[in-house]
Design an enzyme around this catalytic site. Structure first.
Site, PDB file in Angstrom:
ATOM      1  CE  LYS A  50       5.591   3.817  -4.251  1.00  0.00           C
ATOM      2  NZ  LYS A  50       5.307   2.949  -5.392  1.00  0.00           N
ATOM      3  CD  GLN A  94       6.141  -0.403  -6.749  1.00  0.00           C
ATOM      4  OE1 GLN A  94       5.708   0.215  -5.779  1.00  0.00           O
ATOM      5  NE2 GLN A  94       6.748   0.197  -7.753  1.00  0.00           N
ATOM      6  CG  ASP A 117      -0.201   4.279  -8.310  1.00  0.00           C
ATOM      7  OD1 ASP A 117       0.366   5.340  -8.016  1.00  0.00           O
ATOM      8  OD2 ASP A 117       0.394   3.242  -8.635  1.00  0.00           O
TER       9      ASP A 117
END
Ligand code: NAP
Length: 295
Positions: A50, A94, A117
Site C-alpha cells: 500500500k 490494518q 477504508d
C-alpha cells in the site's frame, strides 16, 4: 466453453493511472497514513505494498508500525493524533488487530472524513442511506470488476456469499446501488449451492479455500472471488504454501462467462480503490475540486 479470466491487475493498473493523473491536477499532495500493529507477515506485506502504491501515485505515504504489545489506549491516541493532523488525508488501520484491542473502539477514534477504508459508523450509515461518502475498497473493487464484464447491472441477480462488515454487507449494498437484485448468503444459508446457481453474478467472500465448485456456478455467470486463503503446497516443496481463493477456479472457468481469480483479481483492486479514496478524502476535506481524471 471456457470463460474469460478477469485481469484484476490490468484493471487496477488503469485505476491507479487515473489516480496518478488526478493527483497531478491537485493544488497539493494528499497523504495516506497506514497503521500496523504487530508483526503478522501477511499484514506487513499488505502495508508495504500500500505504501509503495501510494508513492507511485504521487502521494505521501506515512507508515506507523507499532509493537504487538501496544495497548488499546495507545493505539487510539495514535489514531486520534492522525485524525487531528491537518497534513493527513487518509487513515487506514490494518486489520485484524491483536485480540486485546477492540476494532470498533479504534475505528471510533478515526475522523470519518479520513476513513479511506469506509469502515466507520458514519461511512457505513452513508452507504446504507445512499448518501455520498467513502466506500469500502474491496467491495468497490468487486463492483468495478463485475462491470467490466457487464457494464449495466440493472436487474442482475447477484449472490454475495459472506456478510462481514468489511466485504459481504457493503458489497451487497453497492450492487443494490447498481439496481441489481441481491441475495446475501452466509454460514446459516440453506442449500447454498442452489442459491449460488441462481446468480448472474456470484461474489465469494468466505475465507474457505475453493469452497465454491464448478457445479455451483450458473452457466454464463460472472464470478468474483474475494477469498485469499493460504494452503499447503507440497508440489512447491516441503513446508511451502500458496494462496488460493474461495472458488475452485479451474472448475468455475469451465462454466462461467468470466471469473476474477484469486490471487490476481480483487486484491490489486483493493489497493487501487484505496488510492482513489485517498484523493476523494483529500478533496472533500480540503475543499479541492475533484479532478476530472478521477472519472
Ligand atoms: P469473515 O469476516 O470471516 O466473514 C466470512 C463470511 O463467510 C461470514 O459472513 C460467514 O458467515 C461466511 N461463511 C463462513 N463459512 C461459510 C460457509 N461454509 N458457507 C457460507 N458462508 C460461510 O471474512 P471477510 O473479512 O469477509 O473475508 C472473506 C475472505 O475475503 C477472506 O478469505 C479474506 O482473506 C478475503 N479478503 C480479501 C480481500 C482482498 O483485498 N483481496 C480483502 C478482504 C478480505 P457467518 O456470518 O454466518 O459466520
Amino acid at each position: 466453453m471456457t470463460g474469460r479470466s478477469i485481469d484484476g491487475k490490468a484493471i487496477a493498473a488503469n485505476v491507479r493511472a487515473s489516480v496518478a493523473a488526478a493527483v497531478k491536477e491537485l493544488p497539493g499532495q494528499p497523504a495516506l497514513a497506514v497503521v500496523l500493529v504487530g508483526d503478522d507477515p501477511a499484514s506487513q506485506v499488505y502495508v508495504a505494498s500500500k505504501g509503495k502504491a501510494t508513492v507511485e501515485a504521487g502521494m505521501r505515504s506515512v507508515e506507523i508500525k507499532l509493537p504487538k504489545e501496544t495497548t488499546q489506549e495507545d493505539l487510539i491516541a495514535r489514531v486520534d493524533a492522525l485524525s487531528r493532523d491537518p497534513e493527513i488525508d487518509g487513515i487506514l488501520v490494518q486489520l485484524p488487530l491483536p485480540k486485546h484491542i477492540s476494532e470498533p473502539a479504534v475505528l471510533a477514534a478515526l475522523d470519518p472524513l479520513k476513513d479511506v477504508d469506509g469502515l466507520t459508523e458514519l461511512s457505513a450509515g452513508k452507504l446504507v442511506l445512499g448518501k455520498p461518502g467513502l466506500r469500502p475498497c474491496t467491495p468497490v473493487g468487486c463492483v468495478i470488476l463485475a462491470k467490466t464484464e457487464r457494464p449495466d447491472l440493472t436487474g442482475a441477480n447477484v449472490v454475495v456469499i459472506g456478510r462481514s462488515i468489511l466485504v459481504g454487507k457493503p458489497a451487497a449494498l453497492l450492487f443494490l446501488e447498481q439496481n441489481a437484485s441481491v441475495t446475501i448468503a452466509h454460514s446459516k444459508t440453506r442449500d447454498l449451492k442452489m442459491v449460488c446457481r441462481g446468480a448472474d453474478i456470484l461474489v465469494a467472500a468466505v475465507g474457505r479455500p475453493e469452497m465454491v465448485r464448478g457445479d455451483w456456478v450458473r452457466p454464463g455467470a460472472i464470478v468474483i472471488d474475494v477469498g485469499t486463503n493460504r494452503v499447503p503446497a507440497p508440489e512447491k516443496g516441503e513446508g511451502k504454501t500458496k494462496l488460493v481463493g474461495d472458488v475452485a477456479y479451474a472448475e468455475a472457468i469451465e462454466v462461467a462467462a468470466a471469473v476474477s481469480p484469486s490471487p490476481g483479481g480483487v486484491g490489486p483492486m483493493t489497493i487501487a480503490c484505496l488510492l482513489r479514496n485517498t484523493v476523494l478524502a483529500a478533496c472533500v476535506r480540503r475543499g479541492w475540486n475533484i479532478p476530472s481524471a478521477l472519472g
